[in-house]
Scaffold this active site. Sequence first.
Site, PDB file in Angstrom:
ATOM      1  N   TYR A 156      33.703  40.031  46.213  1.00  0.00           N
ATOM      2  CA  TYR A 156      34.230  40.135  44.637  1.00  0.00           C
ATOM      3  C   TYR A 156      33.507  39.214  43.748  1.00  0.00           C
ATOM      4  CZ  TYR A 156      37.716  39.671  41.071  1.00  0.00           C
ATOM      5  OH  TYR A 156      38.157  39.675  39.632  1.00  0.00           O
ATOM      6  N   GLU A 244      34.039  42.389  35.822  1.00  0.00           N
ATOM      7  CA  GLU A 244      34.581  42.338  37.025  1.00  0.00           C
ATOM      8  C   GLU A 244      33.773  43.329  37.889  1.00  0.00           C
ATOM      9  OE1 GLU A 244      38.849  42.078  39.153  1.00  0.00           O
ATOM     10  OE2 GLU A 244      38.605  44.010  38.246  1.00  0.00           O
TER      11      GLU A 244
END
Length: 432
Positions: A156, A244
Site C-alpha cells: 500500500y 492512494e
Amino acid sequence: AIWEGFEMAARVLARSVLSGQFQRSQKVATTISARCLNLHESDSKQLLQTYDVAVQRFGVAHNAGEAKKVAENLLSDHGAKQYVVKALVLTGGRGKGTLSSGMKGGVKVVDQIAEVEDVSSKMIGYKLVTKQTGEQGVDVSRVMVAEALDILRETYFSIILDSGMGGPVMVGSPEGGMDIEWVAEHKPDKIFTLPIDINAGPDRAKVLELAANLGFDGELKEQACHQMIQLYALFREKDATQVEINPLGVSPDRGVVCFDAKINFDDNASYRQADVYALNDTSEDDPLEVRATNCGLNFIKMDGNIGCLVNGAGLAMATMDIVKLHGGDPANFLDVGGGVKEHQVTEAFNIISSDPKVKSILVNIFGGIVDCRHIANGIISACRQTGLKLPLVVRLAGTKSEEARELLEASGLAITSAGDIQEAAIKAVASL
C-alpha cells in the site's frame, strides 16, 4: 457520506488526525473527493502514465468491436496473455454487480479475444446494478480493456496532506490489497510514514528507506522509489489532496506496477487544473446537484419534504437538525454561501421547488457577509417566475435584514415570517 457543505471543515480534520487516527483521515478524504470530482479508472491511469508511473496497459472501447481491437493491440504490441474487461462506471462494487443483459459482474478476466468481444457486448448499452447504485443501476457506455497481470506481492502507498506534520506525508504498508483502515487498527506497526518538505521535495534516500520498509529490495526497491517520487510530482503539480495506490504490486513480467489508484484534488485549485477537471463525469450524479454546482451552490438532495435554503454550512446543518427536532424531514442541504447573488437565490428556489417531494420551503439566513436584500429580491423573483404555490417560511437576520423584510412585505406574496430559527422550523413543519 459527508455533506459537501462540510467540505472544508472535513478536509481540515482529515489533515490533522493522521497521527494516531490514520483510518479516520483516510476515510474523510476519500469520501469528500468522490462528491467533488469523478474520475474514471481509465482517466486516473492515463494521468499516472503521463508521470511515468507504471500501470497496466489498457484501452477504452465504446462498443464490442472496439474492445476486440484493443485486445488485439494488447496481444500484438505487448504479448498480453489474459485480459481484464471493466465497465467504466463510477460506482463501487462493479465486480459483484449485475448487468441488465443478465451477465453477472462488471469486471471480467478472460483468456481469448473473442471472449473480450462477447463480454463487452453484454456490458456496453446495459445498466449495471451494484449495492451502491440501488435498483435503478447506472448506464454502461464504455469499457476498459487491460492486460491481466499476475501479482506476486501487494503493498500500500499513498500521499496525503497533514497539518500536524506540516505538509505532505507519504504513507506506506507492506500489507497492501486490503482495507488500510483495518491494517492501521490491527497492525499499526505495519504503517510507515515519511513527511515531505514541500519546498525541497522528497529525499531520495529516505524514499528508498520507505520502499525497503514495504519489502522491496534490489532493483524492485529502485523501481518502487522511482514510482513514489513520480507520484509525488503528480501530487504537487496537480494540486492533489490525496494519491492512494492500493495495491502497489509486483508483477513477474513488469516489476513494480500501480494496479489501482484513487486521486483526490483540491477544488480550490480547479481554476488552474482545467485539464483535470475537464475529465469530470457527472452523468451518474443527481441532475439537481449538477445544476446547483454549475450555479455555485452547495446542494445535496435528501428524502424529506421541507426544502431548506440557508447560508453557511453550520447554519444549514443546524436548520436541518431543528426541523427534525420538531417532527419535520428536510428535503435537502443547500448552502448558498456568503457571497451569494440574487440570480443564485432564484436558481436555488427553482432547484428546491422542482423536487416533487418538497411540500414546504424554509429560508433561514443570517446576514454576516451576505446582504439580506439580495436574498429577498431573489425570493421575490423566484416566486414570480415559478408561480410558487408551496408554503414559504422566511427568517432573515443580520445585514440589511429590516430592509429585506420590508421588500418581502411589499411584494404582496404569501410569505410567513419568523423571528428566529426555532420559530421558523415550527412554522415550516406546521405548514405541511
